[in-house]
Design a protein around this motif. Structure first.
Motif, PDB file in Angstrom:
ATOM      1  N   THR A 299       0.815  -1.221   0.000  1.00 40.20           N
ATOM      2  CA  THR A 299       0.000   0.000   0.000  1.00 40.20           C
ATOM      3  C   THR A 299       0.849   1.272   0.000  1.00 40.20           C
ATOM      4  OG1 THR A 299      -1.750  -1.162   1.208  1.00 40.20           O
ATOM      5  CG2 THR A 299      -1.844   1.234   1.174  1.00 40.20           C
ATOM      6  N   LEU A 300       0.426   2.212  -0.849  1.00 42.84           N
ATOM      7  CA  LEU A 300       1.059   3.519  -0.933  1.00 42.84           C
ATOM      8  C   LEU A 300       0.010   4.616  -0.785  1.00 42.84           C
ATOM      9  CD1 LEU A 300       3.304   2.958  -4.094  1.00 42.84           C
ATOM     10  CD2 LEU A 300       4.120   3.103  -1.729  1.00 42.84           C
ATOM     11  N   ALA A 301       0.315   5.622  -0.001  1.00 41.95           N
ATOM     12  CA  ALA A 301      -0.421   6.879  -0.040  1.00 41.95           C
ATOM     13  C   ALA A 301       0.336   7.799  -0.991  1.00 41.95           C
ATOM     14  CB  ALA A 301      -0.516   7.502   1.340  1.00 41.95           C
ATOM     15  N   VAL A 302      -0.384   8.672  -1.673  1.00 41.50           N
ATOM     16  CA  VAL A 302       0.199   9.511  -2.708  1.00 41.50           C
ATOM     17  C   VAL A 302      -0.076  10.977  -2.370  1.00 41.50           C
ATOM     18  CG1 VAL A 302       0.313   9.987  -5.176  1.00 41.50           C
ATOM     19  CG2 VAL A 302      -0.306   7.692  -4.380  1.00 41.50           C
ATOM     20  N   PHE A 303       0.977  11.791  -2.362  1.00 46.16           N
ATOM     21  CA  PHE A 303       0.810  13.222  -2.112  1.00 46.16           C
ATOM     22  C   PHE A 303       1.174  14.002  -3.362  1.00 46.16           C
ATOM     23  CE2 PHE A 303       2.270  17.400  -0.426  1.00 46.16           C
ATOM     24  CZ  PHE A 303       1.047  17.799   0.119  1.00 46.16           C
ATOM     25  N   ASP A 304       0.239  14.811  -3.836  1.00 49.82           N
ATOM     26  CA  ASP A 304       0.446  15.656  -5.004  1.00 49.82           C
ATOM     27  C   ASP A 304       0.926  17.027  -4.526  1.00 49.82           C
ATOM     28  OD1 ASP A 304       0.308  17.242  -7.258  1.00 49.82           O
ATOM     29  OD2 ASP A 304      -1.575  16.390  -7.974  1.00 49.82           O
ATOM     30  N   HIS A 305       2.196  17.316  -4.745  1.00 43.66           N
ATOM     31  CA  HIS A 305       2.795  18.548  -4.240  1.00 43.66           C
ATOM     32  C   HIS A 305       2.289  19.788  -4.974  1.00 43.66           C
ATOM     33  CE1 HIS A 305       5.902  16.741  -1.544  1.00 43.66           C
ATOM     34  NE2 HIS A 305       5.644  15.688  -2.305  1.00 43.66           N
ATOM     35  N   SER A 306       1.688  19.600  -6.137  1.00 45.64           N
ATOM     36  CA  SER A 306       1.235  20.758  -6.905  1.00 45.64           C
ATOM     37  C   SER A 306      -0.009  21.399  -6.325  1.00 45.64           C
ATOM     38  CB  SER A 306       0.973  20.363  -8.359  1.00 45.64           C
ATOM     39  OG  SER A 306      -0.142  19.493  -8.451  1.00 45.64           O
ATOM     40  N   ASP A 307      -0.870  20.604  -5.700  1.00 45.75           N
ATOM     41  CA  ASP A 307      -2.113  21.163  -5.159  1.00 45.75           C
ATOM     42  C   ASP A 307      -2.385  20.755  -3.708  1.00 45.75           C
ATOM     43  OD1 ASP A 307      -2.941  18.527  -5.366  1.00 45.75           O
ATOM     44  OD2 ASP A 307      -4.464  18.895  -6.891  1.00 45.75           O
ATOM     45  N   GLY A 308      -1.442  20.017  -3.093  1.00 47.54           N
ATOM     46  CA  GLY A 308      -1.586  19.664  -1.686  1.00 47.54           C
ATOM     47  C   GLY A 308      -2.605  18.582  -1.397  1.00 47.54           C
ATOM     48  N   THR A 309      -2.881  17.715  -2.381  1.00 43.91           N
ATOM     49  CA  THR A 309      -3.857  16.648  -2.176  1.00 43.91           C
ATOM     50  C   THR A 309      -3.163  15.372  -1.722  1.00 43.91           C
ATOM     51  OG1 THR A 309      -5.321  17.544  -3.881  1.00 43.91           O
ATOM     52  CG2 THR A 309      -5.671  15.255  -3.235  1.00 43.91           C
ATOM     53  N   LEU A 310      -3.671  14.771  -0.642  1.00 42.33           N
ATOM     54  CA  LEU A 310      -3.191  13.482  -0.161  1.00 42.33           C
ATOM     55  C   LEU A 310      -4.214  12.409  -0.520  1.00 42.33           C
ATOM     56  CD1 LEU A 310      -1.197  11.729   1.492  1.00 42.33           C
ATOM     57  CD2 LEU A 310      -2.563  12.288   3.523  1.00 42.33           C
ATOM     58  N   TYR A 311      -3.802  11.455  -1.353  1.00 41.00           N
ATOM     59  CA  TYR A 311      -4.620  10.292  -1.688  1.00 41.00           C
ATOM     60  C   TYR A 311      -4.171   9.177  -0.746  1.00 41.00           C
ATOM     61  CZ  TYR A 311      -5.469  13.045  -5.891  1.00 41.00           C
ATOM     62  OH  TYR A 311      -5.800  14.061  -6.760  1.00 41.00           O
TER      63      TYR A 311
ATOM     64  N   LEU B 151       2.932  12.387   7.627  1.00 40.89           N
ATOM     65  CA  LEU B 151       1.902  12.818   6.678  1.00 40.89           C
ATOM     66  C   LEU B 151       1.320  14.168   7.079  1.00 40.89           C
ATOM     67  CD1 LEU B 151      -0.053   9.522   5.903  1.00 40.89           C
ATOM     68  CD2 LEU B 151       1.544  10.727   4.419  1.00 40.89           C
ATOM     69  N   ALA B 152       1.095  14.359   8.372  1.00 44.21           N
ATOM     70  CA  ALA B 152       0.562  15.634   8.838  1.00 44.21           C
ATOM     71  C   ALA B 152       1.514  16.775   8.508  1.00 44.21           C
ATOM     72  CB  ALA B 152       0.295  15.581  10.338  1.00 44.21           C
ATOM     73  N   ALA B 153       2.830  16.491   8.534  1.00 44.34           N
ATOM     74  CA  ALA B 153       3.827  17.527   8.254  1.00 44.34           C
ATOM     75  C   ALA B 153       3.775  18.004   6.804  1.00 44.34           C
ATOM     76  CB  ALA B 153       5.224  17.004   8.575  1.00 44.34           C
ATOM     77  N   LEU B 154       3.139  17.226   5.926  1.00 42.65           N
ATOM     78  CA  LEU B 154       2.959  17.657   4.542  1.00 42.65           C
ATOM     79  C   LEU B 154       1.912  18.763   4.443  1.00 42.65           C
ATOM     80  CD1 LEU B 154       2.877  14.142   2.826  1.00 42.65           C
ATOM     81  CD2 LEU B 154       4.756  15.800   2.743  1.00 42.65           C
ATOM     82  N   ARG B 155       1.116  18.943   5.501  1.00 40.58           N
ATOM     83  CA  ARG B 155       0.055  19.949   5.552  1.00 40.58           C
ATOM     84  C   ARG B 155      -0.877  19.863   4.344  1.00 40.58           C
ATOM     85  NH1 ARG B 155       0.962  23.344   9.678  1.00 40.58           N
ATOM     86  NH2 ARG B 155       3.096  23.526  10.507  1.00 40.58           N
ATOM     87  N   PRO B 156      -1.531  18.697   4.159  1.00 39.79           N
ATOM     88  CA  PRO B 156      -2.415  18.553   3.003  1.00 39.79           C
ATOM     89  C   PRO B 156      -3.547  19.582   3.006  1.00 39.79           C
ATOM     90  CG  PRO B 156      -2.007  16.434   4.066  1.00 39.79           C
ATOM     91  CD  PRO B 156      -1.488  17.488   4.988  1.00 39.79           C
ATOM     92  N   ALA B 157      -3.816  20.116   1.833  1.00 41.05           N
ATOM     93  CA  ALA B 157      -4.954  21.018   1.679  1.00 41.05           C
ATOM     94  C   ALA B 157      -6.255  20.236   1.634  1.00 41.05           C
ATOM     95  CB  ALA B 157      -4.801  21.841   0.403  1.00 41.05           C
ATOM     96  N   ARG B 158      -6.172  19.010   1.134  1.00 44.23           N
ATOM     97  CA  ARG B 158      -7.337  18.125   1.116  1.00 44.23           C
ATOM     98  C   ARG B 158      -6.865  16.690   1.271  1.00 44.23           C
ATOM     99  NH1 ARG B 158      -6.853  19.914  -3.966  1.00 44.23           N
ATOM    100  NH2 ARG B 158      -8.421  21.544  -3.658  1.00 44.23           N
ATOM    101  N   LEU B 159      -7.708  15.868   1.877  1.00 40.57           N
ATOM    102  CA  LEU B 159      -7.411  14.457   2.071  1.00 40.57           C
ATOM    103  C   LEU B 159      -8.499  13.653   1.374  1.00 40.57           C
ATOM    104  CD1 LEU B 159      -6.241  12.780   5.371  1.00 40.57           C
ATOM    105  CD2 LEU B 159      -7.892  11.670   3.877  1.00 40.57           C
ATOM    106  N   LEU B 160      -8.080  12.779   0.461  1.00 42.15           N
ATOM    107  CA  LEU B 160      -9.007  11.949  -0.298  1.00 42.15           C
ATOM    108  C   LEU B 160      -8.702  10.483  -0.003  1.00 42.15           C
ATOM    109  CD1 LEU B 160      -9.009  13.831  -3.732  1.00 42.15           C
ATOM    110  CD2 LEU B 160     -10.636  14.044  -1.840  1.00 42.15           C
ATOM    111  N   SER B 161      -9.561   9.870   0.788  1.00 45.94           N
ATOM    112  CA  SER B 161      -9.457   8.445   1.081  1.00 45.94           C
ATOM    113  C   SER B 161     -10.278   7.663   0.061  1.00 45.94           C
ATOM    114  CB  SER B 161      -9.976   8.155   2.491  1.00 45.94           C
ATOM    115  OG  SER B 161     -10.062   6.756   2.715  1.00 45.94           O
ATOM    116  N   ALA B 162      -9.819   6.461  -0.243  1.00 47.41           N
ATOM    117  CA  ALA B 162     -10.611   5.578  -1.100  1.00 47.41           C
ATOM    118  C   ALA B 162     -11.931   5.210  -0.441  1.00 47.41           C
ATOM    119  CB  ALA B 162      -9.823   4.312  -1.419  1.00 47.41           C
TER     120      ALA B 162
END
Length: 266
Positions: free
Chosen positions: A143-155, A209-220
């Motif tokens: 399992t991998l979580a994915v962080f998009d640095h361009s818009d701050g989205t954590l999948y 993960l919290a240190a990434l400061r996600p703008a949004r969190l999208l769980s499956a």
């Protein structure tokens, strides 16, 4: 399948639901990101395959899709993968090597159409940079979580999901009591080993993960969570190992529920 909706600029959610007897519904989400090199995160359940493909191709021409990110190999994340790759000849699969090995038990993916990643990896996708992380709770070693640095989205893959009586697209539309009750159940159900772990070690990936400061969190398996609500999910996750082990009752069989919603491949 349910109707697709937007979770942010260029982010389309392809949602479905898995009924969990005695508890409610668990969302099953995949995500399409429209960008310079469009990518799909996961591919839904086998039972939804036809509806999933219809919804996906209504949002993007198959020739435009460039990447399919598979967060892990479970059937509710790979249900339409083979069909997507058949229809989208330019698309490559981006996943962990363990997940790739398990997927290969069902069908082969040509080597030149695969890029593998581990926790700690970074991959440039056109104008976006994705980093890969081990989420706090998981039921597959790949399992991998994915962080998009361009818009701050954590999948976040399975992690940070919930089970609720009625699924809604947005965290703000749910009763917080209901959300966090379902959150405590689901994150222990998919990771029963949390009752055995060292709490200090468990909280490290939560803090990372919290240190990434996600703008949004999208769980499956959850609604879209934005802004100030995101840190509250990290706080709730940090307490999971301190909760007593959760086991389904005699009338609640998660494996049976999953089997009932699996369709033959094709």
């Amino acid at each position: 399948m349910k109707a697709s909706y937007s979770a942010g600029p260029d982010i389309h959610v392809l949602p479905s639901a898995l009924p969990i007897p005695g508890l409610g519904d668990q969302a099953v989400n995949a995500f399409l990101v429209r960008s310079g090199q469009p990518f799909l995160v996961d591919t839904g359940m086998p039972v939804d395959r036809e509806g999933f493909l219809e919804s996906l191709w209504s949002l993007i021409d198959p020739a435009e899709l460039r990447w399919v990110v598979i967060t892990h190999d479970d059937r509710d994340h790979t249900g339409a993968l083979a069909r997507v790759l058949e229809a989208a000849p330019r698309a490559k699969v981006l996943t962990n090597a363990i997940s790739l090995t398990r997927i290969s038990e069902e069908f082969d993916i040509p080597q030149d159409r695969v890029v593998t990643a581990n926790p700690g990896s970074r991959v440039k996708i056109g104008d976006r940079e994705l980093s890969f992380h081990r989420p706090p709770t998981f039921d597959s070693p790949g399992t991998l979580a994915v962080f998009d640095h361009s818009d701050g989205t954590l999948y976040s893959s399975d992690s940070f999901g919930t089970v609720v009586e009625e699924i809604t697209p947005d965290f703000a539309d749910l009763s917080e009591t209901e959300f966090f009750q379902g959150f405590d159940i689901l994150n222990r159900a998919i990771a029963p080993w949390t009752a055995l772990v060292d709490e200090a070690k468990f909280v490290r990936p939560v803090r990372q993960l919290a240190a990434l400061r996600p703008a949004r969190l999208l769980s499956a398996h959850g609604p879209t969570v934005r802004g100030a609500a995101v840190p509250r999910l990290f706080e709730a996750m940090a307490r999971i190992p301190s909760l007593p082990a959760w086991l389904p009752g005699a009338d609640l069989d998660l494996e049976a529920a999953l089997d009932a919603h699996e369709a033959p491949t094709g």
